[in-house]
Design a protein around this motif. Structure first.
Motif, PDB file in Angstrom:
ATOM      1  N   ALA A 177       0.818  -1.219   0.000  1.00 39.28           N
ATOM      2  CA  ALA A 177       0.000   0.000   0.000  1.00 39.28           C
ATOM      3  C   ALA A 177       0.852   1.269   0.000  1.00 39.28           C
ATOM      4  O   ALA A 177       0.349   2.354  -0.286  1.00 39.28           O
ATOM      5  CB  ALA A 177      -0.909  -0.004   1.227  1.00 39.28           C
ATOM      6  N   ASP A 178       2.144   1.140   0.332  1.00 35.46           N
ATOM      7  CA  ASP A 178       3.004   2.325   0.381  1.00 35.46           C
ATOM      8  C   ASP A 178       3.447   2.703  -1.030  1.00 35.46           C
ATOM      9  O   ASP A 178       3.434   1.868  -1.937  1.00 35.46           O
ATOM     10  CB  ASP A 178       4.245   2.041   1.243  1.00 35.46           C
ATOM     11  N   THR A 179       3.861   3.961  -1.184  1.00 34.50           N
ATOM     12  CA  THR A 179       4.279   4.428  -2.512  1.00 34.50           C
ATOM     13  C   THR A 179       5.620   5.121  -2.425  1.00 34.50           C
ATOM     14  O   THR A 179       5.799   6.024  -1.598  1.00 34.50           O
ATOM     15  CB  THR A 179       3.254   5.469  -3.045  1.00 34.50           C
ATOM     16  N   LEU A 180       6.531   4.694  -3.294  1.00 40.65           N
ATOM     17  CA  LEU A 180       7.817   5.388  -3.401  1.00 40.65           C
ATOM     18  C   LEU A 180       7.804   6.167  -4.702  1.00 40.65           C
ATOM     19  O   LEU A 180       7.427   5.643  -5.747  1.00 40.65           O
ATOM     20  CB  LEU A 180       8.965   4.370  -3.442  1.00 40.65           C
ATOM     21  N   GLY A 181       8.198   7.440  -4.637  1.00 39.82           N
ATOM     22  CA  GLY A 181       8.268   8.235  -5.861  1.00 39.82           C
ATOM     23  C   GLY A 181       9.517   9.081  -5.869  1.00 39.82           C
ATOM     24  O   GLY A 181      10.120   9.332  -4.823  1.00 39.82           O
ATOM     25  N   ARG A 182       9.923   9.467  -7.105  1.00 42.19           N
ATOM     26  CA  ARG A 182      11.107  10.329  -7.213  1.00 42.19           C
ATOM     27  C   ARG A 182      10.615  11.768  -7.290  1.00 42.19           C
ATOM     28  O   ARG A 182       9.920  12.141  -8.238  1.00 42.19           O
ATOM     29  CB  ARG A 182      11.900   9.943  -8.467  1.00 42.19           C
TER      30      ARG A 182
END
Ligand SMILES: Nc1nc2c(ncn2[C@@H]2O[C@H](COP(=O)(O)OP(=O)(O)OP(=O)(O)O)[C@@H](O)[C@H]2O)c(=O)[nH]1
Length: 377
Positions: free
Chosen positions: A294-299
């Protein structure tokens, strides 16, 4: 249904198949080459077209060889279709197996045409071969296909047509096969109608599968950073806004991290830009491995990343941050140190921009306090 002329049904189907073949050929020319299977699907529908033509010309052409050829083409079309599905999902075609099936059908059909003429047995041979080929295609799609609408359409069409083929086998063994394919009867019309619809819907399904794949790839490219495969800034802001409104609606916790790689300029300066790129990729892989689905990693930009942690309170977010620090301190050649600024959603008027500003301020604190740490505001 009895009064329908099978020849008209076949002609109607052939017309639609011409259009669908043209669409598949155009897609093959214009779609990226890594979307495979379009050539096989176009071949399937061209071969079906030819088969329809031969079936429709019965009476105008020498009956025996035209029927042997038409039925072989019918099966060849189904085989091409199966190969298209296999190619589409990156599997090999299994040429030898299918060539053997086609040869066996052609020999058996020829036997019941020339050596021991029997329309009933011809019907059993072609129906059983088609049933096997469609069954193999359906089985392959159920095992390896995406769970998406176009695949479900193809699976449904295959399943329904297989049911008609079983019915055809049963009625043939009960002596309702008639004398030839173009003799109007309820069972013949049911079969011919089902064949026409199946050919059309399978080609429509192939077009939908290919365009669905292309659309998803475009969406992915538009929302992901090509270097790290993390979400890009635009998609991240969208996801952040969605998560925030979910938190506002349901009162869930929400945490946001800003992560900045320490002294990254030095990494580039000492080891070169390509090494710097590899460090960014390594960081994204390691960080993602510490997150839940459910977590989101973004640049967020350059060497700065953002992580959204829905339904996560401050203590849980700090534990995640500690895991990320630890994952990048294993002694791998691409490991790096990080500073993390952490902010949690404060019920009330809190906005995404306000959370980002707090996380940024916390990140600044982490840098000020000597880097390689997490600070929270
Ligand atoms: N290799 C590579 N470098 C990048 C990329 N994007 C940004 N950078 C570099 O990241 C470096 C960021 O440098 P700074 O902003 O000075 O930050 P820093 O050296 O990490 O220093 P601190 O953040 O204060 O610890 C710059 O040299 C950018 O060129 C990229 O995609 N690939």
């Amino acid at each position: 249904m009895n009064s329908l002329d099978p020849r008209s049904l076949i002609a109607m189907g052939a017309l639609m198949t011409v259009l669908m073949t043209a669409i598949l050929v155009l897609l093959r020319r214009h779609y990226p080459p890594h979307i495979r299977g379009l050539g096989d699907w176009a071949a399937a529908s061209s071969v079906w077209l030819l088969a329809s033509f031969l079936f429709g010309c019965r009476g105008q052409l020498p009956a025996s060889w035209a029927m042997v050829l038409a039925n072989s083409l019918l099966l060849q079309g189904a085989i091409f279709y199966c190969m298209g599905c296999r190619r589409f999902y990156g599997h090999v075609r299994q040429w030898r197996l299918w060539a053997a099936v086609l040869l066996a059908e052609t020999l058996a059909f020829s036997w019941f045409t020339y050596a021991r003429p029997s329309f009933g047995m011809q019907l059993v041979v072609i129906t059983a071969s088609m049933l096997g080929t469609y069954g193999a295609t359906l089985y392959f799609l159920l095992r390896h296909g995406d769970r998406r609408l176009p695949q479900h359409l193809v699976e449904l069409v295959l399943g329904l047509h297989m049911a008609v083929l079983v019915l055809r086998l049963v009625t043939a063994s009960a002596g309702h096969s008639g004398d030839n394919l173009l003799q109007p009867s309820l069972y013949q019309n049911l079969y011919v109608g089902s064949y026409v619809l199946t050919v059309l819907l399978l080609t429509v399904g192939a077009v939908l599968m290919a365009s669905d794949r292309l659309t998803r790839e475009m969406e992915y490219l538009a929302s992901h950073d090509p270097l790290t495969q993390a979400l890009n800034r635009r998609a991240l802001a969208q996801r952040g806004a969605q998560e925030l409104s979910r938190s506002q609606r349901h009162g869930h916790a929400l945490a946001l991290m800003m992560i900045d790689l320490d002294h990254f300029k030095q990494v580039n300066d000492h080891h070169g830009h390509l090494h710097g790129d590899a460090v960014l990729q390594h960081f994204a892989r390691q960080a993602k491995a510490q997150l839940r689905r459910a977590d989101t990693l973004g640049r967020w930009g350059g060497e700065e990343f953002m992580v959204l942690l829905p339904e996560t309170n401050q203590a849980q977010a700090q534990a995640t941050a500690a895991r990320i620090h630890a994952a990048l301190a294993q002694g791998h050649a691409l490991d790096c140190q990080l500073s993390i600024g952490l902010a949690t959603w404060q019920a009330g008027e809190d906005s995404l921009d306000a959370m980002i500003a707090r996380a940024d301020a916390a990140l600044y604190q982490a840098k000020e306090q000597g880097r390689n740490r997490t600070c929270t505001l």
